[in-house]
Design a protein around this motif. Sequence first.
Motif, PDB file in Angstrom:
ATOM      1  N   VAL A 312       0.815  -1.223   0.000  1.00 56.09           N
ATOM      2  CA  VAL A 312       0.000   0.000   0.000  1.00 56.09           C
ATOM      3  C   VAL A 312       0.850   1.276   0.000  1.00 56.09           C
ATOM      4  CG1 VAL A 312      -2.244  -0.782   0.844  1.00 56.09           C
ATOM      5  CG2 VAL A 312      -0.443  -0.271   2.475  1.00 56.09           C
ATOM      6  N   PRO A 330      -3.501   4.326   4.122  1.00 54.01           N
ATOM      7  CA  PRO A 330      -4.032   5.497   3.413  1.00 54.01           C
ATOM      8  C   PRO A 330      -4.978   6.284   4.326  1.00 54.01           C
ATOM      9  CG  PRO A 330      -4.226   3.512   2.083  1.00 54.01           C
ATOM     10  CD  PRO A 330      -3.835   3.062   3.450  1.00 54.01           C
ATOM     11  N   SER A 474      -3.392  -6.325   2.560  1.00 49.38           N
ATOM     12  CA  SER A 474      -4.424  -5.408   3.064  1.00 49.38           C
ATOM     13  C   SER A 474      -3.955  -4.842   4.403  1.00 49.38           C
ATOM     14  CB  SER A 474      -5.735  -6.178   3.254  1.00 49.38           C
ATOM     15  OG  SER A 474      -6.620  -5.395   4.024  1.00 49.38           O
ATOM     16  N   CYS A 475      -4.026  -3.513   4.540  1.00 47.61           N
ATOM     17  CA  CYS A 475      -3.554  -2.926   5.805  1.00 47.61           C
ATOM     18  C   CYS A 475      -4.576  -3.156   6.911  1.00 47.61           C
ATOM     19  CB  CYS A 475      -3.238  -1.447   5.630  1.00 47.61           C
ATOM     20  SG  CYS A 475      -4.690  -0.402   5.579  1.00 47.61           S
ATOM     21  N   GLY A 476      -5.806  -3.520   6.520  1.00 40.49           N
ATOM     22  CA  GLY A 476      -6.784  -3.974   7.512  1.00 40.49           C
ATOM     23  C   GLY A 476      -7.632  -2.897   8.140  1.00 40.49           C
ATOM     24  N   VAL A 477      -7.456  -1.625   7.759  1.00 45.84           N
ATOM     25  CA  VAL A 477      -8.237  -0.601   8.460  1.00 45.84           C
ATOM     26  C   VAL A 477      -9.697  -0.552   8.007  1.00 45.84           C
ATOM     27  CG1 VAL A 477      -6.277   0.892   9.024  1.00 45.84           C
ATOM     28  CG2 VAL A 477      -7.608   1.351   6.979  1.00 45.84           C
ATOM     29  N   CYS A 478      -9.989  -1.011   6.779  1.00 50.39           N
ATOM     30  CA  CYS A 478     -11.425  -1.046   6.441  1.00 50.39           C
ATOM     31  C   CYS A 478     -11.914  -2.480   6.286  1.00 50.39           C
ATOM     32  CB  CYS A 478     -11.801  -0.155   5.265  1.00 50.39           C
ATOM     33  SG  CYS A 478     -10.676   0.002   3.923  1.00 50.39           S
ATOM     34  N   CYS A 481     -12.358  -4.617   2.852  1.00 53.01           N
ATOM     35  CA  CYS A 481     -11.114  -5.117   2.266  1.00 53.01           C
ATOM     36  C   CYS A 481     -10.528  -6.229   3.140  1.00 53.01           C
ATOM     37  CB  CYS A 481     -10.127  -3.959   2.104  1.00 53.01           C
ATOM     38  SG  CYS A 481      -8.474  -4.453   1.612  1.00 53.01           S
ATOM     39  N   SER A 519     -14.268   0.032  -0.245  1.00 50.55           N
ATOM     40  CA  SER A 519     -12.902   0.092   0.299  1.00 50.55           C
ATOM     41  C   SER A 519     -12.319   1.482   0.123  1.00 50.55           C
ATOM     42  CB  SER A 519     -12.012  -0.922  -0.407  1.00 50.55           C
ATOM     43  OG  SER A 519     -12.344  -2.216   0.002  1.00 50.55           O
ATOM     44  N   ARG A 520     -11.374   1.787   0.990  1.00 50.22           N
ATOM     45  CA  ARG A 520     -10.840   3.143   1.011  1.00 50.22           C
ATOM     46  C   ARG A 520      -9.805   3.405  -0.081  1.00 50.22           C
ATOM     47  NH1 ARG A 520      -7.859   4.960   6.410  1.00 50.22           N
ATOM     48  NH2 ARG A 520      -9.838   4.380   7.354  1.00 50.22           N
ATOM     49  N   LEU A 523      -6.085  -0.719  -3.262  1.00 52.75           N
ATOM     50  CA  LEU A 523      -5.957  -2.169  -3.067  1.00 52.75           C
ATOM     51  C   LEU A 523      -7.342  -2.812  -3.051  1.00 52.75           C
ATOM     52  CD1 LEU A 523      -3.580  -4.132  -0.741  1.00 52.75           C
ATOM     53  CD2 LEU A 523      -5.976  -4.764  -0.937  1.00 52.75           C
TER      54      LEU A 523
HETATM   55 FE1  SF4 Z   1      -6.223  -0.759   3.904  1.00 53.62          FE
HETATM   56 FE2  SF4 Z   1      -8.760  -0.243   3.263  1.00 53.62          FE
HETATM   57 FE3  SF4 Z   1      -6.785   0.114   1.454  1.00 53.62          FE
HETATM   58 FE4  SF4 Z   1      -7.548  -2.335   2.177  1.00 53.62          FE
HETATM   59  S1  SF4 Z   1      -8.779  -0.795   1.075  1.00 53.62           S
HETATM   60  S2  SF4 Z   1      -5.447  -1.634   1.996  1.00 53.62           S
HETATM   61  S3  SF4 Z   1      -7.991  -2.061   4.370  1.00 53.62           S
HETATM   62  S4  SF4 Z   1      -7.089   1.249   3.357  1.00 53.62           S
END
Ligand code: SF4
Length: 575
Positions: A312, A330, A474-478, A481, A519-520, A523
């Motif tokens: 990301v 992000p 996936s960074c996992g914040v949302c 995703c 998703s934010r 990715l």
């Molecule tokens: Fe992180 Fe959301 Fe981007 Fe997936 S969509 S990588 S959870 S910010």
Amino acid sequence: MDRTHLLNKLWEYQYQFGFVSDEAVSIISKKLNVSNIEIESVISFYHFFHKEPTGKHTIYLNNSIISELKGFEAIKAAFEKETGCTFDEQGNDEFSLFETSCIGLNDQEPAALINFMPFTGLTPKKVKLIIQKIRNGENVKDFASNVKSNIQYIPKDDKAIIFRPYEMGASIKEGLKHSPQEIIDKIYKSKLKGCGGAFFDVGYKWQSCKNNEADEKFIICNADEGEPGTFKDRAIFQHLPGLIIEGMVLAGYAVGAKEGVIYLRAEYQFFKEELEVLIQEFKNQNFLGKNIQGVNEFDFNIRIQLGAGSYVCGAASGLIESMEGRRGEPPVRAWSATKHGFKHKPTVVNNVESLAYASRIIELGEDFFLSMGTPKTPGTKLISISGDVAKPGIYEIEYGTSIRELLGIEMSQATAPYFVQVSGPSGEPVSPSEFDRRICMEDILCGGSFMVFNRTRDILHILRNFMEFFKEESCGVCTPCRAGNFILNEKIKKMQRGLASTIEIEEIKKWGNIIKISSRCGLGKSSPNSLIYSLDKFKEYFNLKIAPDNELQYVEFDMEAAVSEFDSIIKDTQL
Ligand code: SF4
């Protein structure tokens, strides 16, 4: 010293001790005035920072799909046998083994990084030899692979734009004959699009940054190409790194920035020293530094910032978070780097290839660039081709070139291709009936990754590798995703076991759209693409994988039937 130095500090400890200890975290915390817990959270975000000791040699083996085609499993077994360690578990004093996503060497797989030095074209025998040498006390730097730029094709009749003879400083000298606004006008007129995958207009970006008044501005070269299958930026760094520096200098001159940063992916640090030498050479020749080439008050310098392993961070928003010493997540807010970028100052973030093209456009003139390609995407584009082809490597192609031409005898020489992944896992798979599609904005775009699979490759195996990648990155914040990609992966596994019905297909499409819409960042917005497209484009294949709705039972996959089915699909395809 502020937290923008955090990644560098973490690297210092990671290099010296093989991990970042609690004590190190406390020392860094005091120095940078960042809490221990924040530092811990940053460490846990990046693949290449460790909180546990890793031994003297860390080995990262690429597990991307191309590596799998070329023998990943055998190499993995060989490393485990020779070192006595297990992948992704605690190593010993000498070795630690980790799987990692694409390391930018898909043209020379299987490949691994040992203490971040490249080892390519691995075989079990080679692995044995490498480990023996390490045990004998040899330094990996002395026997690492000599990675070449591997340029396979450039346009004929002196029409190459990137890969043509280079003279140091030529574009800077030419550019400084013009005003900053004239430079932007030339780039704008050329219609140059960002080459990292987003295809944003480069001239517009520069103009927007110029228009925003501030005491400080920045030019960031995004050298974090992490899309599996992409290695074109590596080729520019190895073959013509001066073009990147010159593109940055010109951007700095055009928008009024004095500082440039190359955000270099950690996987490419094996050429960092050479790059530093080149930057020094540019300073010696006054192409960097103060009053560049006698232009009063035009000062510009470049430094290198090492990334630490995160897909990301290849997007501008995550990259800037990372440069500011945070997790590369992000941001939520609407965001514009050219207004509030690095340190909240106007910032241009351009991909390596975009900067190289900007340099050539100023040197050769925008009309030369405009004389090639298509009306919407003039010029040429670098494509990294890998997979089932006789000639993997870098191709500089004119925009408008067809997929069939790329696969054909004049270019990569693919054998019986049937699944071509254009623009990496986040892009679009293409079936034989679409091989006349052209790489350009008017048809199908390609950020740089072009992976070819022949009819013996199993589509679900390919898609599962892609989905495992997105799940991991996936960074996992949302939630859509984080959870959605996990669900899609489970659906793929179900299909592989022959337990899926047509209901599954509908659910995959439904989930895929939810992930894309909600998703934010890029990715999540692109991770379901390959799977969803494949369901429609390779219906014959999926029909063989699906049990009738009323008969959910294990279905044996009949390879012979599948192969004969594919034979009939592609029998008229002449490349
Ligand atoms: Fe992180 Fe959301 Fe981007 Fe997936 S969509 S990588 S959870 S910010």
